[in-house]
Motif scaffolding. Structure first.
Motif, mmCIF file in Angstrom:
data_model
loop_
_atom_site.group_PDB
_atom_site.id
_atom_site.type_symbol
_atom_site.label_atom_id
_atom_site.label_comp_id
_atom_site.label_asym_id
_atom_site.label_seq_id
_atom_site.Cartn_x
_atom_site.Cartn_y
_atom_site.Cartn_z
ATOM 1 N N LYS A 133 -2.558 6.118 -5.320
ATOM 2 C CA LYS A 133 -1.357 6.550 -4.607
ATOM 3 C C LYS A 133 -1.372 6.112 -3.137
ATOM 4 O O LYS A 133 -2.356 6.316 -2.424
ATOM 5 N N GLY A 134 -0.286 5.483 -2.714
ATOM 6 C CA GLY A 134 -0.096 5.157 -1.305
ATOM 7 C C GLY A 134 -0.754 3.889 -0.821
ATOM 8 O O GLY A 134 -0.523 3.481 0.323
ATOM 9 N N THR A 173 3.789 -0.399 -1.697
ATOM 10 C CA THR A 173 3.112 0.873 -1.959
ATOM 11 C C THR A 173 4.071 1.779 -2.725
ATOM 12 O O THR A 173 5.279 1.549 -2.749
ATOM 13 N N ARG A 174 3.500 2.794 -3.342
ATOM 14 C CA ARG A 174 4.293 3.873 -3.932
ATOM 15 C C ARG A 174 3.774 5.164 -3.311
ATOM 16 O O ARG A 174 2.677 5.614 -3.612
ATOM 17 N N VAL A 175 4.581 5.719 -2.419
ATOM 18 C CA VAL A 175 4.094 6.774 -1.534
ATOM 19 C C VAL A 175 3.948 8.123 -2.213
ATOM 20 O O VAL A 175 3.306 9.017 -1.663
ATOM 21 N N ARG A 176 4.539 8.290 -3.390
ATOM 22 C CA ARG A 176 4.485 9.600 -4.037
ATOM 23 C C ARG A 176 3.732 9.612 -5.354
ATOM 24 O O ARG A 176 3.681 10.646 -6.028
#
Length: 245
Positions: free
Chosen positions: A143-144, A102-105
């Motif tokens: 996102k996320g 994931t890419r949390v930002r």
């Protein structure tokens, strides 16, 4: 009465302000900056400050032997601080994958430059959305959400990924779960398996120490040398005529 009305207005204003702040926190990416750009005090700001040369090594280079991500984020390109953008160049040898992460930002936008890729993400209802991308196709990773790109083909693939943050916050699921200090029993119960299986997974993901391959090669070479000397001495002592010709 006037005091009560003023208190109500103040309370209402505070509620509206709090709601606005909550909306801002829920929708914002990187914080807004009050300057055109951000630079450290000890940095010379000229045209070079806004140029990134880290991708030059990709030009004319052969395909890597494993999945490789060449990054241009705030860590590699400091001027991106406060600009709410970053980019990766992704190289996929045949049969390689960028493990689920994931890419949390930040939301990610992928552009496939060469060959084909299988991509997908899983939403919060555990529904999988996947596609086979052809050269020139784009795909968005919200996102996320957990997502992956996979090269199932027989030729290398190249993609460019852009993110709405200077530091998108990569969280790799395999590394986060099996390459940290989470208790083996917690993982075994969560995956409905045994501790031995969890330990094998952790061992497979443990990074090899720097120089590991060269160390193994040197040990093998040394062992071969010892074996050669041993055989030479054995034949010299037991069959000297053979060695003397």
């Amino acid at each position: 009465m006037a005091s009560k009305t003023l208190s109500m207005k103040l309370l209402f204003s505070l509620l509206i302000s709090s709601f606005a702040i909550m909306i801002r926190m829920a929708t914002a990416g990187d914080p807004d900056i009050l300057f055109d750009f951000v630079a450290s005090p000890n940095v010379t700001v000229d045209g070079n400050f806004f140029k990134f040369t880290g991708m030059r090594s990709l030009i004319g280079a052969g395909p890597p032997t494993a999945f490789k991500a060449s990054k241009a984020s705030m860590a590699e390109f400091p001027v991106l601080n406060g600009q709410s953008i970053s980019m990766d160049v992704l190289e996929f040898p045949a049969g390689s994958i960028s493990p689920p992460h994931t890419r949390v930002r930040a939301t990610g936008l992928l552009l496939l430059v060469a060959c084909t890729l299988e991509v997908g993400f899983v939403d919060t209802t555990n529904k999988l959305f996947s596609q086979i991308l052809q050269t020139g196709d784009m795909f968005i990773f919200p996102k996320g959400l957990v997502h992956f790109p996979y090269n199932a083909g027989s030729t290398p693939a190249i993609a460019i990924a852009a993110f709405g943050s200077a530091n998108a916050g990569l969280v790799s699921l395999p590394n986060t779960l099996f390459n940290t200090s989470i208790d083996d029993n917690v993982l075994a119960l969560s995956f409905k398996t045994d501790v031995a299986t969890i330990q094998r997974l952790k061992a497979a993901l443990t990074p090899k120490p720097r120089g590991y391959c060269s160390m193994v090669f040197n040990l093998c070479l040394l062992s071969f040398l010892y074996l050669f000397i041993y055989l030479f001495l054995f034949f010299w002592n037991n069959y000297p005529s053979c060695l003397e010709g």
